[in-house]
Design an enzyme around this catalytic site. Structure first.
Site, mmCIF file in Angstrom:
data_model
loop_
_atom_site.group_PDB
_atom_site.id
_atom_site.type_symbol
_atom_site.label_atom_id
_atom_site.label_comp_id
_atom_site.label_asym_id
_atom_site.label_seq_id
_atom_site.Cartn_x
_atom_site.Cartn_y
_atom_site.Cartn_z
ATOM 1 N N VAL A 282 -11.179 3.019 -3.684
ATOM 2 C CA VAL A 282 -10.656 2.570 -4.868
ATOM 3 C C VAL A 282 -11.633 1.555 -5.136
ATOM 4 C CG1 VAL A 282 -8.928 1.442 -6.252
ATOM 5 C CG2 VAL A 282 -8.017 3.118 -4.549
ATOM 6 N N ASP B 222 1.134 -1.186 -0.055
ATOM 7 C CA ASP B 222 0.082 -0.010 -0.072
ATOM 8 C C ASP B 222 0.880 1.324 0.121
ATOM 9 O OD1 ASP B 222 -3.143 0.673 1.013
ATOM 10 O OD2 ASP B 222 -1.758 2.275 1.187
ATOM 11 N N HIS C 165 -10.256 -5.254 -3.386
ATOM 12 C CA HIS C 165 -8.941 -5.367 -2.934
ATOM 13 C C HIS C 165 -9.059 -5.787 -1.403
ATOM 14 C CE1 HIS C 165 -9.906 -1.157 -2.389
ATOM 15 N NE2 HIS C 165 -9.177 -1.145 -1.338
ATOM 16 N N HIS D 70 -7.174 -5.612 2.166
ATOM 17 C CA HIS D 70 -5.752 -5.340 2.931
ATOM 18 C C HIS D 70 -5.323 -6.414 3.913
ATOM 19 C CE1 HIS D 70 -6.792 -0.710 2.193
ATOM 20 N NE2 HIS D 70 -7.812 -1.419 1.797
ATOM 21 N N ASN E 150 -12.835 -3.155 2.784
ATOM 22 C CA ASN E 150 -13.688 -2.042 2.780
ATOM 23 C C ASN E 150 -14.587 -2.133 1.609
ATOM 24 O OD1 ASN E 150 -12.187 -1.476 4.796
ATOM 25 N ND2 ASN E 150 -10.525 -0.253 3.696
HETATM 26 P P1 5GP Z 1 -9.855 1.409 0.230
HETATM 27 O O1 5GP Z 1 -9.907 2.509 1.128
HETATM 28 O O2 5GP Z 1 -10.314 1.865 -0.963
HETATM 29 O O3 5GP Z 1 -10.168 0.125 0.895
HETATM 30 O O4 5GP Z 1 -8.079 1.357 0.155
HETATM 31 C C1 5GP Z 1 -7.448 1.799 -0.988
HETATM 32 C C2 5GP Z 1 -5.797 1.581 -0.606
HETATM 33 O O5 5GP Z 1 -5.561 1.926 -1.836
HETATM 34 C C3 5GP Z 1 -5.501 3.026 0.252
HETATM 35 O O6 5GP Z 1 -5.106 2.234 1.638
HETATM 36 C C4 5GP Z 1 -4.424 3.589 -0.236
HETATM 37 O O7 5GP Z 1 -3.469 4.182 0.440
HETATM 38 C C5 5GP Z 1 -4.167 2.469 -1.488
HETATM 39 N N1 5GP Z 1 -3.771 3.372 -2.772
HETATM 40 C C6 5GP Z 1 -4.386 4.148 -3.618
HETATM 41 N N2 5GP Z 1 -3.762 4.285 -4.718
HETATM 42 C C7 5GP Z 1 -2.528 3.573 -4.652
HETATM 43 C C8 5GP Z 1 -1.659 3.518 -5.534
HETATM 44 O O8 5GP Z 1 -1.429 4.081 -6.504
HETATM 45 N N3 5GP Z 1 -0.800 2.614 -5.359
HETATM 46 C C9 5GP Z 1 -0.754 2.030 -4.082
HETATM 47 N N4 5GP Z 1 0.351 0.980 -3.910
HETATM 48 N N5 5GP Z 1 -1.638 1.890 -3.369
HETATM 49 C C10 5GP Z 1 -2.442 2.726 -3.475
#
Ligand code: 5GP
Ligand code: ZN
Length: 114
Positions: free
Chosen positions: A97, A31, A101, A103, A88
């Site tokens: 995003v 991340d 996915h 975590h 999430n």
């Molecule tokens: P969500 O809140 O959608 O469950 O988590 C999205 C995660 O994607 C966040 O923890 C954020 O830091 C990570 N993230 C967003 N854009 C990028 C990216 O371009 N590269 C990487 N490696 N992580 C990303």
């Protein structure tokens, strides 16, 4: 693949990421804003917007994601200490995003979710 989707771009190798595991079905990468010493995102290569969009066809894929998560956790020495695998889902679930996915979080004591 969705052209506007950042995780599709990462899966395709078009946007750089620190990939820790990949195969024909999934990609796992660090991340960009880690909240724990280990913070890895595990994604299917297939563009699934969120958990509510899964279908019975995705059963094997979802099992595979869990096996990959445990394999990565084991390689990082987390299987004795424990870790967290989180999805999430949509706005109130904290999803930012919209490409499915999970975590993988570990390496410190994690507290009960609020
Ligand atoms: P969500 O809140 O959608 O469950 O988590 C999205 C995660 O994607 C966040 O923890 C954020 O830091 C990570 N993230 C967003 N854009 C990028 C990216 O371009 N590269 C990487 N490696 N992580 C990303
Ligand atoms: Zn995508």
């Amino acid at each position: 693949m969705s052209a506007e989707c950042i995780f599709c771009q990462i899966a395709a190798g078009k946007v750089p990421a620190e990939v820790v595991y990949q195969d024909e079905q999934v990609v796992a990468f660090k991340d960009i804003r880690p909240v724990a010493p280990v913070h890895i995102l595990i994604i299917p290569r297939k563009h699934i917007p969120d958990l509510t969009a899964i279908t019975p066809e995705d059963k094997e894929l979802l099992g595979h994601i869990h096996l990959v998560a445990v394999q990565i956790a084991r390689e990082l020495g987390l299987t004795e200490r424990g870790f967290r695998l989180v999805n999430n889902c949509k706005d109130e679930g904290g999803q930012v995003v919209y490409h499915l996915h999970f975590h993988l979080l570990g390496g410190r004591q994690l507290r009960i979710l609020g």
